[in-house]
Each structure stands twice: as C-alpha cells, then as structure tokens.
Design a protein around this motif. Structure first.
Motif, PDB file in Angstrom:
ATOM      1  N   PRO A   1       0.653   2.557   0.959  1.00 27.26           N
ATOM      2  CA  PRO A   1       0.239   1.882  -0.273  1.00 27.26           C
ATOM      3  C   PRO A   1      -0.847   0.833  -0.036  1.00 27.26           C
ATOM      4  N   LYS A   2      -0.897   0.262   1.166  1.00 27.02           N
ATOM      5  CA  LYS A   2      -1.929  -0.733   1.458  1.00 27.02           C
ATOM      6  C   LYS A   2      -3.326  -0.103   1.508  1.00 27.02           C
ATOM      7  N   SER A   3      -3.395   1.226   1.649  1.00 24.78           N
ATOM      8  CA  SER A   3      -4.690   1.907   1.542  1.00 24.78           C
ATOM      9  C   SER A   3      -5.241   1.758   0.134  1.00 24.78           C
ATOM     10  N   ASP A   4      -4.367   1.877  -0.868  1.00 26.33           N
ATOM     11  CA  ASP A   4      -4.769   1.657  -2.260  1.00 26.33           C
ATOM     12  C   ASP A   4      -5.202   0.218  -2.485  1.00 26.33           C
ATOM     13  N   VAL A   5      -4.511  -0.729  -1.831  1.00 16.79           N
ATOM     14  CA  VAL A   5      -4.843  -2.141  -1.999  1.00 16.79           C
ATOM     15  C   VAL A   5      -6.276  -2.397  -1.543  1.00 16.79           C
ATOM     16  N   TYR A   6      -6.662  -1.804  -0.422  1.00 16.34           N
ATOM     17  CA  TYR A   6      -8.037  -1.966   0.063  1.00 16.34           C
ATOM     18  C   TYR A   6      -9.029  -1.421  -0.969  1.00 16.34           C
ATOM     19  N   SER A   7      -8.784  -0.211  -1.450  1.00 16.88           N
ATOM     20  CA  SER A   7      -9.689   0.397  -2.418  1.00 16.88           C
ATOM     21  C   SER A   7      -9.768  -0.433  -3.697  1.00 16.88           C
ATOM     22  N   PHE A   8      -8.640  -1.005  -4.102  1.00 15.19           N
ATOM     23  CA  PHE A   8      -8.655  -1.900  -5.263  1.00 15.19           C
ATOM     24  C   PHE A   8      -9.550  -3.104  -4.992  1.00 15.19           C
ATOM     25  N   GLY A   9      -9.490  -3.630  -3.775  1.00 17.26           N
ATOM     26  CA  GLY A   9     -10.354  -4.760  -3.426  1.00 17.26           C
ATOM     27  C   GLY A   9     -11.820  -4.428  -3.590  1.00 17.26           C
ATOM     28  N   VAL A  10     -12.196  -3.181  -3.266  1.00 12.19           N
ATOM     29  CA  VAL A  10     -13.586  -2.754  -3.439  1.00 12.19           C
ATOM     30  C   VAL A  10     -13.950  -2.714  -4.922  1.00 12.19           C
ATOM     31  N   VAL A  11     -13.060  -2.155  -5.746  1.00 16.45           N
ATOM     32  CA  VAL A  11     -13.313  -2.101  -7.189  1.00 16.45           C
ATOM     33  C   VAL A  11     -13.414  -3.512  -7.768  1.00 16.45           C
TER      34      VAL A  11
ATOM     35  N   THR B   1      -8.906  -6.194   7.279  1.00 14.01           N
ATOM     36  CA  THR B   1      -8.944  -5.002   8.131  1.00 14.01           C
ATOM     37  C   THR B   1      -7.568  -4.594   8.635  1.00 14.01           C
ATOM     38  N   ASP B   2      -6.631  -5.542   8.698  1.00 13.40           N
ATOM     39  CA  ASP B   2      -5.261  -5.234   9.096  1.00 13.40           C
ATOM     40  C   ASP B   2      -4.442  -4.966   7.839  1.00 13.40           C
ATOM     41  N   PRO B   3      -4.020  -3.728   7.605  1.00 15.58           N
ATOM     42  CA  PRO B   3      -3.296  -3.416   6.361  1.00 15.58           C
ATOM     43  C   PRO B   3      -2.023  -4.227   6.179  1.00 15.58           C
ATOM     44  N   LYS B   4      -1.387  -4.638   7.284  1.00 15.74           N
ATOM     45  CA  LYS B   4      -0.158  -5.411   7.175  1.00 15.74           C
ATOM     46  C   LYS B   4      -0.396  -6.794   6.574  1.00 15.74           C
ATOM     47  N   LYS B   5      -1.644  -7.266   6.659  1.00 13.07           N
ATOM     48  CA  LYS B   5      -1.963  -8.590   6.140  1.00 13.07           C
ATOM     49  C   LYS B   5      -2.527  -8.545   4.723  1.00 13.07           C
ATOM     50  N   ARG B   6      -2.648  -7.353   4.170  1.00 20.38           N
ATOM     51  CA  ARG B   6      -3.044  -7.238   2.772  1.00 20.38           C
ATOM     52  C   ARG B   6      -1.843  -7.510   1.872  1.00 20.38           C
ATOM     53  N   PRO B   7      -2.048  -8.095   0.710  1.00 19.86           N
ATOM     54  CA  PRO B   7      -0.930  -8.336  -0.215  1.00 19.86           C
ATOM     55  C   PRO B   7      -0.468  -7.034  -0.851  1.00 19.86           C
ATOM     56  N   ALA B   8       0.743  -7.030  -1.379  1.00 20.49           N
ATOM     57  CA  ALA B   8       1.230  -5.912  -2.176  1.00 20.49           C
ATOM     58  C   ALA B   8       0.625  -6.017  -3.570  1.00 20.49           C
ATOM     59  N   MET B   9       0.544  -4.897  -4.275  1.00 22.45           N
ATOM     60  CA  MET B   9      -0.115  -4.911  -5.582  1.00 22.45           C
ATOM     61  C   MET B   9       0.562  -5.827  -6.606  1.00 22.45           C
TER      62      MET B   9
ATOM     63  N   ALA C   1     -11.169 -14.620  -3.754  1.00 25.39           N
ATOM     64  CA  ALA C   1     -10.164 -14.821  -2.711  1.00 25.39           C
ATOM     65  C   ALA C   1      -9.165 -13.663  -2.683  1.00 25.39           C
ATOM     66  N   VAL C   2      -8.817 -13.157  -3.867  1.00 20.04           N
ATOM     67  CA  VAL C   2      -7.931 -11.994  -3.940  1.00 20.04           C
ATOM     68  C   VAL C   2      -8.599 -10.781  -3.300  1.00 20.04           C
ATOM     69  N   ALA C   3      -9.878 -10.578  -3.632  1.00 25.21           N
ATOM     70  CA  ALA C   3     -10.615  -9.449  -3.059  1.00 25.21           C
ATOM     71  C   ALA C   3     -10.655  -9.547  -1.541  1.00 25.21           C
ATOM     72  N   LEU C   4     -10.889 -10.743  -1.025  1.00 28.37           N
ATOM     73  CA  LEU C   4     -10.963 -10.938   0.424  1.00 28.37           C
ATOM     74  C   LEU C   4      -9.666 -10.533   1.099  1.00 28.37           C
ATOM     75  N   LEU C   5      -8.532 -10.923   0.516  1.00 26.48           N
ATOM     76  CA  LEU C   5      -7.235 -10.565   1.090  1.00 26.48           C
ATOM     77  C   LEU C   5      -6.986  -9.059   1.006  1.00 26.48           C
ATOM     78  N   CYS C   6      -7.370  -8.448  -0.114  1.00 28.17           N
ATOM     79  CA  CYS C   6      -7.184  -7.006  -0.261  1.00 28.17           C
ATOM     80  C   CYS C   6      -7.992  -6.231   0.773  1.00 28.17           C
TER      81      CYS C   6
END
Length: 391
Positions: free
Chosen positions: A260-270, A337-345, A329-334
C-alpha cells in the motif's frame, strides 16, 4: 486503460507512458506466477466472477452499439492503450439503450479485440468495481462479454480527468480550494481501499486516472492494474513491474515488491502536480524529458523557506501560505525513499483535511494528529475472487 472523458485526445504522453518488465521476480508467490499461466489461457476461460458480476448489468453488444451511435467518431471521448471510450445514453430505470440526448449519459469503454492484456485488465475492473462501492471510486454500471467484444459501462464524469484540467491549454484554471478538495477526495478513495479487510493496492495512481464530476468531486477510475495487498505475515506482493513513469514508487521499480505504501508514493506525486501545476514527467518547465517532477521539487520541499518556489505561478499567489507549506510537507513524507517511513493514507487524509478546513483553535502539524476513521463504504468479508489469478 484510463478513462479520459474530456475532448478526444490520446492518453499516450509524457505523463502517461507505461513501462513494463515481464521478468519474474525471484521469490514471487504461487499467486503471482499464475499470471504467466493465465496468459496462455483462451479468453473464454477468463470470465468475471459470477457472484460479483451479478451485481452489474450484462449488456449485449448491439445494445451498446445503439447507445453510442454505433461507436461513431463524434461519440469518442478518449483513447487509451487498450481501446477507446465513447459517450452513450441508456434509460435510467431499465438501463436499456436510448436515443442520443435522452436518458442517462454513460461512458462506454471498448477494448481492442486483439489485446489479451486489455482483456485481463477488463476482467480485473469488472471483478473489483463489481464489488467495491465508494463515493470516490467511479461507478461501474455494467459490462459486455460477447464473442471477442469486451466493453465496460461507467457513470459519465462530465469534467473529464484531472490531467486535462491541470495541463491542457484552454481549460479554466482550478483554484487552490478546488485542488485541495480533489486531493482530499483522492486520499479518501485510497484510504478506503487500503482499509478493507483484504486491502487493495490501486497501483495506477496518476492524474489521467482521476476523474471529476460536475461539482469537481474526484473519483478513482481504471482498476485494471489493481492488486490484493499482502495478508498475514507477508510484507508485500511480488508482481511484474508495470506502471507509469514519474509516478511509480522507486522500490517497486527496483524489486517488483508492491505494498500500500507504493500507492502513497504515487499519491505524493499527484499532490505535487496539484501544488505545482507541472507534469510528473517530461515537463519542459521542470528540466526536460529525463527529469521527474520529484527530482526537480525535492530540494525545495526539503527546505521550508523555499517551498513557495514549487507553487503554480498561475494561481497568482491566491492560496494559503500555511496551507501550501502543510501540503508540501505531506507530499515530502509521501515521497520518502524508504516506504516504511511513508505515512498511511488515513494519516495523509487527516492532514489534508486540516489544509482544506483548518481548525484555528487546534492547529495540527502534518501527520502528527491521530488518524480518524475517514473511510466510508462497505466491502464483503470474502476476498475478491478470480483477481489473484490475473497478475
């Protein structure tokens, strides 16, 4: 296979070009390896799950020919890699085809008959959207599976895609408030998918797959690449690497490991696209075809004093500076590079809701507030059947 519901235009451009690595990832599960087996099976053996498809209208091909004026060019709404999308009309009560201009407007996606991959994605859409229902997911009304014809019938989204509104010339500029409402809508849709008993990884988050209704309510479309997420002790699912340049998470590109953190990264791009008004990939104002929006923006995102440098100049400064800093700041966290450090949606959603409607009496820092239950909608306890055999 994104549904572009604006003026006819090809979806193949710098922001929606797809890459594919068909290599099997070492250590992939039996579930993943069945995808190669299904590639050798005839189309008639790959059918929608019966219990799921019973929730949808099964259209015959002639009905959809009538509804779309025989798929005439003047009914064309958009074109993707696996087919075309046409405007059609059906009776709102009986769902039978009606005369053009009368009844309920729908979008009809017609797959190219020679595309096996398109059929597999068609099947995934039927099985997922036949069971998933949420205000921020596009509604699938029905499907057609007749001989070699594969079609899908969706609710019509009159304002087309987010991609068109952000990047197409001549389209009215979206305000800051509208952009943040769209970000919240998308976060709600992803939070719903990730919070299901069997979480669903959307896998194809990008501006062209976010559709807008007449009120600019955003809905996720195109579930052809969606996957069930890891369950039990598993940390990820291993898949063939397919996605969109500029949006896909770096660890997924490198390993094929999907979470699911893969989606979080893509959301950060959007989210970054909403803030900057620049494309994820190939924007001439970013640095050329080879530089991604993330690469360009990262030095500014990581320095709060320079965050305003990324903001869309077309907004003319008409936005909340504090809100922009919070969203950045939200985008930066999303985008960590480490998926474990990305927030949950759900955490992302909570912070973006603060940007949209800040509580001055109780200010909250990005992602420090306790996530609330912002997920709505129902999903049966049983898993989505037949989908695990697709990838």
């Amino acid at each position: 296979m994104g549904i572009c519901l604006g003026k006819p235009s090809k979806l193949a451009n710098a922001s929606s070009s797809q890459f594919l690595d068909a290599k099997t990832e070492p250590g992939s599960t039996k579930q993943d390896q069945t995808s190669s087996d299904s590639a050798n099976r005839p189309l008639q053996e790959l059918k929608p799950d019966q219990s799921i498809s019973s929730n949808l209208r099964s259209f015959n091909f002639n009905d959809l020919k009538t509804a779309t004026k025989n798929f005439r060019p003047d009914s064309l709404l958009g074109e993707g890699g696996f087919g075309h999308v046409f405007k059609g009309w059906i009776d709102e009560r009986t769902l039978s085809p009606s005369k053009p201009g009368s009844g309920m407007v729908v979008a009809v996606k017609k797959l190219k008959t020679e595309s096996f991959q398109g059929h597999r994605e068609w099947l995934a859409e039927v099985n997922y959207l036949g069971q998933l229902h949420h205000a921020n997911l596009v509604k699938l009304i029905g499907y057609c599976s007749e001989a070699d014809n594969r079609l899908l019938v969706y609710e019509f989204m009159p304002r087309g895609s987010l991609e068109n509104h952000l990047f197409r010339k001549g389209v009215q500029l979206m305000s800051w408030a509208t952009r943040m409402r769209i970000a919240v809508d998308v976060a709600q849709g992803l939070s719903f998918l990730h919070s299901l008993d069997t979480n669903v990884i959307y896998r194809d988050m990008k501006a062209s797959n976010i559709l807008l209704d007449s009120d600019f309510t955003a809905k996720l479309s195109d579930f052809g690449l969606a996957r069930d997420g890891p369950i039990g002790d598993r940390t990820h699912v291993s898949t063939r690497i397919i996605g969109t340049q500029g949006y896909a998470a770096p660890e997924y590109i490198a390993t094929g490991h999907l979470t699911p953190k893969s989606d979080v990264y893509s959301f950060g791009v959007v989210l970054l696209e909403l803030l900057s008004g620049k494309r994820a990939m190939g924007d001439e104002n970013v640095g050329g075809a080879d530089e991604t929006l993330v690469d360009w923006a990262m030095p500014f995102l990581s320095d709060s004093r320079r965050v305003m440098r990324i903001m869309d100049t077309r907004l003319g400064g008409q936005y909340s500076k504090k809100g922009a800093q919070t969203a950045a700041a939200v985008a930066l966290l999303c985008l960590h590079t480490d998926p474990k450090k990305r927030p949950a949606m759900p955490e992302v959603l909570t912070s973006l809701e603060e940007v949209l409607a800040p509580n001055k009496d109780n200010p909250k820092s990005p992602l420090q507030a306790k996530p609330e239950n912002n997920v709505t909608g129902k999903f049966p306890q049983k898993n989505v059947r037949a989908i695990s055999q697709l990838r």
